[in-house]
Design a protein around this motif. Sequence first.
Motif, mmCIF file in Angstrom:
data_model
loop_
_atom_site.group_PDB
_atom_site.id
_atom_site.type_symbol
_atom_site.label_atom_id
_atom_site.label_comp_id
_atom_site.label_asym_id
_atom_site.label_seq_id
_atom_site.Cartn_x
_atom_site.Cartn_y
_atom_site.Cartn_z
ATOM 1 N N UNK A 1 -3.024 12.040 -3.560
ATOM 2 C CA UNK A 1 -2.106 12.236 -2.439
ATOM 3 C C UNK A 1 -1.278 10.966 -2.247
ATOM 4 N N UNK A 2 0.035 11.023 -2.495
ATOM 5 C CA UNK A 2 0.859 9.806 -2.340
ATOM 6 C C UNK A 2 0.853 9.243 -0.932
ATOM 7 N N UNK A 3 0.575 10.074 0.066
ATOM 8 C CA UNK A 3 0.574 9.594 1.450
ATOM 9 C C UNK A 3 -0.541 8.578 1.704
ATOM 10 N N UNK A 4 -1.585 8.588 0.874
ATOM 11 C CA UNK A 4 -2.688 7.644 1.040
ATOM 12 C C UNK A 4 -2.402 6.305 0.374
ATOM 13 N N UNK A 5 -1.368 6.252 -0.433
ATOM 14 C CA UNK A 5 -1.038 5.066 -1.242
ATOM 15 C C UNK A 5 -0.250 4.084 -0.388
ATOM 16 N N UNK A 6 -0.987 3.249 0.391
ATOM 17 C CA UNK A 6 -0.338 2.366 1.358
ATOM 18 C C UNK A 6 -0.817 0.930 1.158
ATOM 19 N N UNK A 7 -0.133 0.208 0.305
ATOM 20 C CA UNK A 7 -0.372 -1.223 0.132
ATOM 21 C C UNK A 7 0.691 -1.950 0.950
ATOM 22 N N UNK A 8 0.251 -2.720 1.943
ATOM 23 C CA UNK A 8 1.178 -3.316 2.914
ATOM 24 C C UNK A 8 0.823 -4.784 3.132
ATOM 25 N N UNK A 9 1.719 -5.565 3.769
ATOM 26 C CA UNK A 9 1.398 -6.962 4.094
ATOM 27 C C UNK A 9 0.238 -7.052 5.083
ATOM 28 N N UNK A 10 -0.315 -8.258 5.208
ATOM 29 C CA UNK A 10 -1.340 -8.477 6.219
ATOM 30 C C UNK A 10 -0.726 -8.425 7.612
ATOM 31 N N UNK A 11 -1.549 -8.061 8.569
ATOM 32 C CA UNK A 11 -1.107 -7.928 9.951
ATOM 33 C C UNK A 11 -1.200 -9.270 10.691
ATOM 34 N N UNK A 12 -0.554 -9.330 11.851
ATOM 35 C CA UNK A 12 -0.656 -10.459 12.784
ATOM 36 C C UNK A 12 -0.218 -11.779 12.169
ATOM 37 N N UNK A 13 0.739 -11.711 11.261
ATOM 38 C CA UNK A 13 1.281 -12.928 10.690
ATOM 39 C C UNK A 13 0.399 -13.625 9.679
ATOM 40 N N UNK A 14 -0.721 -13.028 9.318
ATOM 41 C CA UNK A 14 -1.596 -13.625 8.312
ATOM 42 C C UNK A 14 -0.949 -13.504 6.931
ATOM 43 N N UNK A 15 -1.286 -14.449 6.055
ATOM 44 C CA UNK A 15 -0.732 -14.452 4.699
ATOM 45 C C UNK A 15 -1.875 -14.536 3.699
ATOM 46 N N UNK A 16 -1.868 -13.617 2.768
ATOM 47 C CA UNK A 16 -2.938 -13.534 1.777
ATOM 48 C C UNK A 16 -2.768 -14.654 0.752
ATOM 49 N N UNK A 17 -3.848 -15.396 0.539
ATOM 50 C CA UNK A 17 -3.850 -16.501 -0.412
ATOM 51 C C UNK A 17 -4.596 -16.077 -1.676
ATOM 52 N N UNK A 18 -4.335 -16.791 -2.767
ATOM 53 C CA UNK A 18 -5.116 -16.536 -3.966
ATOM 54 C C UNK A 18 -4.271 -16.476 -5.216
ATOM 55 N N UNK A 19 -4.823 -15.815 -6.214
ATOM 56 C CA UNK A 19 -4.251 -15.799 -7.560
ATOM 57 C C UNK A 19 -4.122 -14.358 -8.032
ATOM 58 N N UNK A 20 -3.012 -14.064 -8.693
ATOM 59 C CA UNK A 20 -2.817 -12.767 -9.338
ATOM 60 C C UNK A 20 -2.486 -13.038 -10.807
ATOM 61 N N UNK A 21 -3.365 -12.613 -11.696
ATOM 62 C CA UNK A 21 -3.249 -12.912 -13.124
ATOM 63 C C UNK A 21 -2.917 -11.642 -13.896
ATOM 64 N N UNK A 22 -2.141 -11.800 -14.973
ATOM 65 C CA UNK A 22 -1.716 -10.651 -15.762
ATOM 66 C C UNK A 22 -1.270 -11.136 -17.140
ATOM 67 N N UNK A 23 -1.201 -10.200 -18.076
ATOM 68 C CA UNK A 23 -0.712 -10.484 -19.421
ATOM 69 C C UNK A 23 0.724 -9.966 -19.525
ATOM 70 N N UNK A 24 1.719 -10.859 -19.650
ATOM 71 C CA UNK A 24 3.114 -10.404 -19.709
ATOM 72 C C UNK A 24 3.542 -9.917 -21.087
ATOM 73 N N UNK A 25 2.727 -10.127 -22.093
ATOM 74 C CA UNK A 25 3.091 -9.758 -23.462
ATOM 75 C C UNK A 25 2.563 -8.385 -23.843
ATOM 76 N N UNK A 26 1.250 -8.218 -23.784
ATOM 77 C CA UNK A 26 0.650 -6.954 -24.210
ATOM 78 C C UNK A 26 0.631 -5.915 -23.091
ATOM 79 N N UNK A 27 0.782 -6.348 -21.860
ATOM 80 C CA UNK A 27 0.776 -5.416 -20.718
ATOM 81 C C UNK A 27 1.936 -5.754 -19.789
ATOM 82 N N UNK A 28 3.177 -5.592 -20.250
ATOM 83 C CA UNK A 28 4.327 -5.981 -19.416
ATOM 84 C C UNK A 28 4.393 -5.222 -18.100
ATOM 85 N N UNK A 29 3.807 -4.025 -18.034
ATOM 86 C CA UNK A 29 3.789 -3.299 -16.762
ATOM 87 C C UNK A 29 2.979 -4.060 -15.716
#
Length: 250
Positions: A137-165
């Motif tokens: 159900x696409x209506x359940x697909x809700x990735x949104x910013x953090x609330x109350x002015x909070x900012x998510x910290x951390x690392x997002x890793x990916x392979x740009x060569x073999x998995x460009x998506x």
Amino acid sequence: MSQLLFDGAALRVIGSSVDRPKLFVTFDHWRRKRASFPEYRPSKTALNHGFGHIFIQTAQNDWFLNQDTDRLREFLTELCQSKESCSVGFSMGGYGALLFANALRLRRVLLLSPQYSIMPEKAPYEMAYRDEAATLDPALDRVVPLENGQRLQGIIAYDPRLAPQDRLHADHIRALHPDLQPVALPFGGHTALKHLEGTGVTQDIMRAFIEDDISAGAIRGVHGLIGRNSTRYKQRMKAYLDQRRARIPF
């Protein structure tokens, strides 16, 4: 002692020491041979560092989008109302961390090749999971910013060569969470640290994350060091370069 905290037909939450003020959250991932819910193994590292641990499971490869999604979000909001959480997520598990980030009061994440969405209208570049997306159900697909002015910290890793998506997913995710540090790990595959399997290094990275002692540079360094001695890594790099040479005339 582990506890079954949420017991839905499609989603479950199992945890240990959840009365502690800090939680380490892990997520189920896509499984080729899935037989309902996986086994629960508590994170000893998290527990030894003063965290409680919860594992969010799904019975299907459904990106946690099912009849239990909204009820689980309500449960997590109640469970985590006075806590702060951190999470590690691989692929579908990384999506799960983003999906429930506000309910979990997430503040730090380590995301390895996560999806922003698998819905064709939101992520037309993601071709691998079209069969799964067609049942959700696409209506359940809700990735949104953090609330109350909070900012998510951390690392997002990916392979740009073999998995460009995966790079495109990361770009969309960072538009919502701009403080996430992007870490390009070429020839790691999907997920981006797959060539580290069996080396014990992945567990070292998880431990460093829990201890809040990890950096983008450290992950790049370990990725390259192990890659130089990895047959799988070398084969992937050679195949990529051979294909690129074939496309570019001399």
